[in-house]
Design an enzyme around this catalytic site. Structure first.
Site, PDB file in Angstrom:
ATOM      1  CG  ASN A   9      -0.473  -0.268   2.508  1.00 39.32           C
ATOM      2  OD1 ASN A   9       0.518  -0.964   2.656  1.00 39.32           O
ATOM      3  ND2 ASN A   9      -1.103   0.296   3.518  1.00 39.32           N
ATOM      4  CD  GLU A  22      -1.471   4.472   4.655  1.00 38.85           C
ATOM      5  OE1 GLU A  22      -1.007   5.314   5.459  1.00 38.85           O
ATOM      6  OE2 GLU A  22      -2.186   3.519   5.000  1.00 38.85           O
ATOM      7  CB  CYS A  71      -5.320  -1.393  -1.761  1.00 43.59           C
ATOM      8  SG  CYS A  71      -6.690  -0.680  -0.871  1.00 43.59           S
ATOM      9  CD  GLU A 123      -5.361  -5.930  -1.434  1.00 44.40           C
ATOM     10  OE1 GLU A 123      -4.750  -4.844  -1.242  1.00 44.40           O
ATOM     11  OE2 GLU A 123      -6.162  -6.405  -0.608  1.00 44.40           O
ATOM     12  CB  CYS A 146     -10.972  -2.454   0.042  1.00 48.12           C
ATOM     13  SG  CYS A 146     -10.372  -1.759  -1.510  1.00 48.12           S
ATOM     14  CB  CYS A 200      -8.818  -4.463  -4.112  1.00 48.61           C
ATOM     15  SG  CYS A 200      -7.647  -3.139  -3.739  1.00 48.61           S
TER      16      CYS A 200
HETATM   17  N1  THU Z   1      -5.172  -1.751   2.616  1.00 49.85           N
HETATM   18  C1  THU Z   1      -4.612  -2.498   1.622  1.00 49.85           C
HETATM   19  O1  THU Z   1      -3.576  -2.134   1.045  1.00 49.85           O
HETATM   20  N2  THU Z   1      -5.226  -3.658   1.286  1.00 49.85           N
HETATM   21  C2  THU Z   1      -6.305  -4.189   1.942  1.00 49.85           C
HETATM   22  O2  THU Z   1      -6.768  -5.260   1.575  1.00 49.85           O
HETATM   23  C3  THU Z   1      -6.883  -3.477   3.075  1.00 49.85           C
HETATM   24  C4  THU Z   1      -6.403  -2.099   3.295  1.00 49.85           C
HETATM   25  C5  THU Z   1      -4.489  -0.516   3.018  1.00 49.85           C
HETATM   26  C6  THU Z   1      -5.166   0.765   2.653  1.00 49.85           C
HETATM   27  C7  THU Z   1      -4.594   1.722   3.682  1.00 49.85           C
HETATM   28  O3  THU Z   1      -3.333   2.169   3.230  1.00 49.85           O
HETATM   29  C8  THU Z   1      -4.368   0.840   4.900  1.00 49.85           C
HETATM   30  O4  THU Z   1      -4.360  -0.492   4.419  1.00 49.85           O
HETATM   31  C9  THU Z   1      -5.406   0.984   5.994  1.00 49.85           C
HETATM   32  O5  THU Z   1      -6.669   0.777   5.506  1.00 49.85           O
END
Ligand code: THU
Length: 144
Positions: A52, A54, A63, A65, A102, A105
């Site tokens: 991920n 941010e 994300c 994925e 999520c 994704c």
């Molecule tokens: N996140 C992912 O990268 N993949 C997931 O399946 C769930 C959430 C990330 C998004 C954000 O940067 C952090 O996790 C908190 O939600």
């Protein structure tokens, strides 16, 4: 969908999860501190990893994925993805329960599965239990 443990996985499955775990260490997650890694297995055996990324403007976060999936199709446009593994680390520990993709994704996974007409297995890692979906329709029924 089936529940299992890391120890019971095949070598291919545990190898993909190991790649996702390793990728989580390079996540950029200064806001949530939730470090997620993903690893996409292509039909030819190539493994693409992501994590991920941010952003101060939270809506711009991506994300793990989607980082890996979109890199995969951008660079291997003719090679179907056949599996994706996901693992997450918080406070220096991998989660005990599996982390599931999520909604956004899941929609991207559904598009890829339809695009290549090939099922994508989703391996969701947790230290105590792993969850395996054979197909994205198990995570996103009645997809658009
Ligand atoms: N996140 C992912 O990268 N993949 C997931 O399946 C769930 C959430 C990330 C998004 C954000 O940067 C952090 O996790 C908190 O939600």
């Amino acid at each position: 969908m089936r529940e299992t443990t890391y120890q019971l996985l095949s070598h291919t499955e545990s190898n993909l999860i190991d790649a996702a775990k390793k990728a989580s260490c390079q996540a950029y997650a200064p806001y949530s501190h939730f470090m997620v890694g993903s690893a996409v297995l292509l039909q030819d055996g190539t493994i693409i990893t992501g994590n991920n990324q941010e952003n101060k403007a939270y809506g711009s976060c991506v994300c793990a994925e989607r980082v890996a999936l979109l890199y995969a199709t951008a660079n291997y446009a003719h090679t179907p993805p056949v599996a994706i593994a996901i693992a997450a680390c918080y406070n220096g520990q991998f989660t005990k329960q599996p982390v599931t993709p999520c909604g956004e994704c899941r929609q991207v996974l559904a598009e890829m599965q339809a695009r290549f007409n090939t099922p994508i297995r989703v391996l969701m890692y947790g230290e105590d239990v792993c969850c395996i979906a054979n197909d994205i329709s198990e995570l996103l029924p009645l997809a658009f």
